[in-house]
Design a protein around this motif. Structure first.
Motif, PDB file in Angstrom:
ATOM      1  N   GLN A  90       0.818  -1.214   0.000  1.00  0.00           N
ATOM      2  CA  GLN A  90       0.000   0.000   0.000  1.00  0.00           C
ATOM      3  C   GLN A  90       0.852   1.264   0.000  1.00  0.00           C
ATOM      4  O   GLN A  90       0.511   2.246  -0.661  1.00  0.00           O
ATOM      5  CB  GLN A  90      -0.945   0.007   1.219  1.00  0.00           C
ATOM      6  CG  GLN A  90      -1.964   1.135   1.180  1.00  0.00           C
ATOM      7  CD  GLN A  90      -2.882   1.064  -0.039  1.00  0.00           C
ATOM      8  OE1 GLN A  90      -3.403   0.003  -0.371  1.00  0.00           O
ATOM      9  NE2 GLN A  90      -3.069   2.186  -0.713  1.00  0.00           N
ATOM     10  N   ALA A  91       1.967   1.246   0.692  1.00  0.00           N
ATOM     11  CA  ALA A  91       2.823   2.440   0.724  1.00  0.00           C
ATOM     12  C   ALA A  91       3.335   2.771  -0.679  1.00  0.00           C
ATOM     13  O   ALA A  91       3.361   3.947  -1.075  1.00  0.00           O
ATOM     14  CB  ALA A  91       3.991   2.219   1.686  1.00  0.00           C
ATOM     15  N   THR A  92       3.696   1.761  -1.439  1.00  0.00           N
ATOM     16  CA  THR A  92       4.170   1.985  -2.804  1.00  0.00           C
ATOM     17  C   THR A  92       3.027   2.486  -3.680  1.00  0.00           C
ATOM     18  O   THR A  92       3.208   3.404  -4.486  1.00  0.00           O
ATOM     19  CB  THR A  92       4.787   0.704  -3.389  1.00  0.00           C
ATOM     20  OG1 THR A  92       5.859   0.284  -2.537  1.00  0.00           O
ATOM     21  CG2 THR A  92       5.312   0.919  -4.794  1.00  0.00           C
ATOM     22  N   ARG A  93       1.853   1.917  -3.516  1.00  0.00           N
ATOM     23  CA  ARG A  93       0.681   2.384  -4.271  1.00  0.00           C
ATOM     24  C   ARG A  93       0.406   3.854  -3.981  1.00  0.00           C
ATOM     25  O   ARG A  93       0.134   4.636  -4.900  1.00  0.00           O
ATOM     26  CB  ARG A  93      -0.549   1.555  -3.913  1.00  0.00           C
ATOM     27  CG  ARG A  93      -0.496   0.127  -4.408  1.00  0.00           C
ATOM     28  CD  ARG A  93      -1.673  -0.671  -3.867  1.00  0.00           C
ATOM     29  NE  ARG A  93      -2.930  -0.129  -4.351  1.00  0.00           N
ATOM     30  CZ  ARG A  93      -3.709  -0.727  -5.220  1.00  0.00           C
ATOM     31  NH1 ARG A  93      -3.369  -1.919  -5.696  1.00  0.00           N
ATOM     32  NH2 ARG A  93      -4.837  -0.180  -5.615  1.00  0.00           N
ATOM     33  N   ASP A  94       0.509   4.223  -2.712  1.00  0.00           N
ATOM     34  CA  ASP A  94       0.269   5.617  -2.330  1.00  0.00           C
ATOM     35  C   ASP A  94       1.310   6.544  -2.954  1.00  0.00           C
ATOM     36  O   ASP A  94       0.979   7.642  -3.418  1.00  0.00           O
ATOM     37  CB  ASP A  94       0.278   5.768  -0.807  1.00  0.00           C
ATOM     38  CG  ASP A  94      -0.899   5.062  -0.131  1.00  0.00           C
ATOM     39  OD1 ASP A  94      -1.894   4.742  -0.822  1.00  0.00           O
ATOM     40  OD2 ASP A  94      -0.811   4.812   1.091  1.00  0.00           O
ATOM     41  N   ARG A  95       2.565   6.114  -2.958  1.00  0.00           N
ATOM     42  CA  ARG A  95       3.629   6.918  -3.567  1.00  0.00           C
ATOM     43  C   ARG A  95       3.378   7.124  -5.057  1.00  0.00           C
ATOM     44  O   ARG A  95       3.543   8.228  -5.584  1.00  0.00           O
ATOM     45  CB  ARG A  95       4.977   6.247  -3.351  1.00  0.00           C
ATOM     46  CG  ARG A  95       5.450   6.273  -1.909  1.00  0.00           C
ATOM     47  CD  ARG A  95       6.676   5.428  -1.691  1.00  0.00           C
ATOM     48  NE  ARG A  95       7.811   5.937  -2.464  1.00  0.00           N
ATOM     49  CZ  ARG A  95       8.893   5.211  -2.746  1.00  0.00           C
ATOM     50  NH1 ARG A  95       8.978   3.949  -2.327  1.00  0.00           N
ATOM     51  NH2 ARG A  95       9.878   5.732  -3.417  1.00  0.00           N
ATOM     52  N   ILE A  96       2.988   6.055  -5.746  1.00  0.00           N
ATOM     53  CA  ILE A  96       2.698   6.148  -7.177  1.00  0.00           C
ATOM     54  C   ILE A  96       1.542   7.114  -7.406  1.00  0.00           C
ATOM     55  O   ILE A  96       1.605   7.984  -8.289  1.00  0.00           O
ATOM     56  CB  ILE A  96       2.382   4.759  -7.767  1.00  0.00           C
ATOM     57  CG1 ILE A  96       3.625   3.872  -7.730  1.00  0.00           C
ATOM     58  CG2 ILE A  96       1.834   4.882  -9.196  1.00  0.00           C
ATOM     59  CD1 ILE A  96       3.355   2.410  -8.002  1.00  0.00           C
ATOM     60  N   LYS A  97       0.506   6.989  -6.602  1.00  0.00           N
ATOM     61  CA  LYS A  97      -0.666   7.853  -6.755  1.00  0.00           C
ATOM     62  C   LYS A  97      -0.305   9.316  -6.524  1.00  0.00           C
ATOM     63  O   LYS A  97      -0.705  10.192  -7.303  1.00  0.00           O
ATOM     64  CB  LYS A  97      -1.772   7.419  -5.802  1.00  0.00           C
ATOM     65  CG  LYS A  97      -3.055   8.174  -6.019  1.00  0.00           C
ATOM     66  CD  LYS A  97      -4.167   7.672  -5.123  1.00  0.00           C
ATOM     67  CE  LYS A  97      -5.424   8.473  -5.450  1.00  0.00           C
ATOM     68  NZ  LYS A  97      -6.393   8.434  -4.430  1.00  0.00           N
ATOM     69  N   ARG A  98       0.471   9.599  -5.481  1.00  0.00           N
ATOM     70  CA  ARG A  98       0.871  10.987  -5.191  1.00  0.00           C
ATOM     71  C   ARG A  98       1.707  11.563  -6.323  1.00  0.00           C
ATOM     72  O   ARG A  98       1.481  12.697  -6.767  1.00  0.00           O
ATOM     73  CB  ARG A  98       1.659  11.057  -3.884  1.00  0.00           C
ATOM     74  CG  ARG A  98       0.806  11.111  -2.645  1.00  0.00           C
ATOM     75  CD  ARG A  98       1.614  11.509  -1.414  1.00  0.00           C
ATOM     76  NE  ARG A  98       2.795  10.678  -1.191  1.00  0.00           N
ATOM     77  CZ  ARG A  98       2.794   9.532  -0.514  1.00  0.00           C
ATOM     78  NH1 ARG A  98       1.687   9.059   0.017  1.00  0.00           N
ATOM     79  NH2 ARG A  98       3.919   8.851  -0.370  1.00  0.00           N
TER      80      ARG A  98
END
Length: 96
Positions: free
Chosen positions: A15-23
């Motif tokens: 999830q942390a990587t997904r959030d980084r990609i989204k940001r």
């Protein structure tokens, strides 16, 4: 209608990587999908170049072992030091 040349694949990321990609995608006014395609494309291009470089080195080493032909570092340095001069030297020749 022609068949699609692209196919979806699944990649599991935390999830942390997904959030980084989204940001990052939002900050660049891009979609996460675009960011992932771009990242994969850049990774593949870089790694293919790295592999080609590695193969060139392996081939050069094999050729050196077979023939003994080489140019010394000092010869190359002497040649490079003349680059841009009026009396620029020709590239050194391979020798045994």
């Amino acid at each position: 209608m022609p068949a699609s040349t692209t196919r979806a694949i699944a990649v599991k990321i935390d999830q942390a990587t997904r959030d980084r990609i989204k940001r990052l995608a939002e900050s660049r006014d891009r979609t996460p999908h675009w960011m992932l395609k771009e990242a994969i494309g850049q990774y593949l291009e870089r790694e293919e170049k790295r592999e080609a470089f590695r193969q060139d080195a392996i081939n050069a080493w094999s050729e050196y072992k077979a023939t003994g032909m080489h140019v010394t570092a000092d010869e190359v340095t002497t040649w490079l030091e003349t680059w841009g001069d009026e009396a620029e030297l020709p590239a050194p020749q391979c020798h045994k």
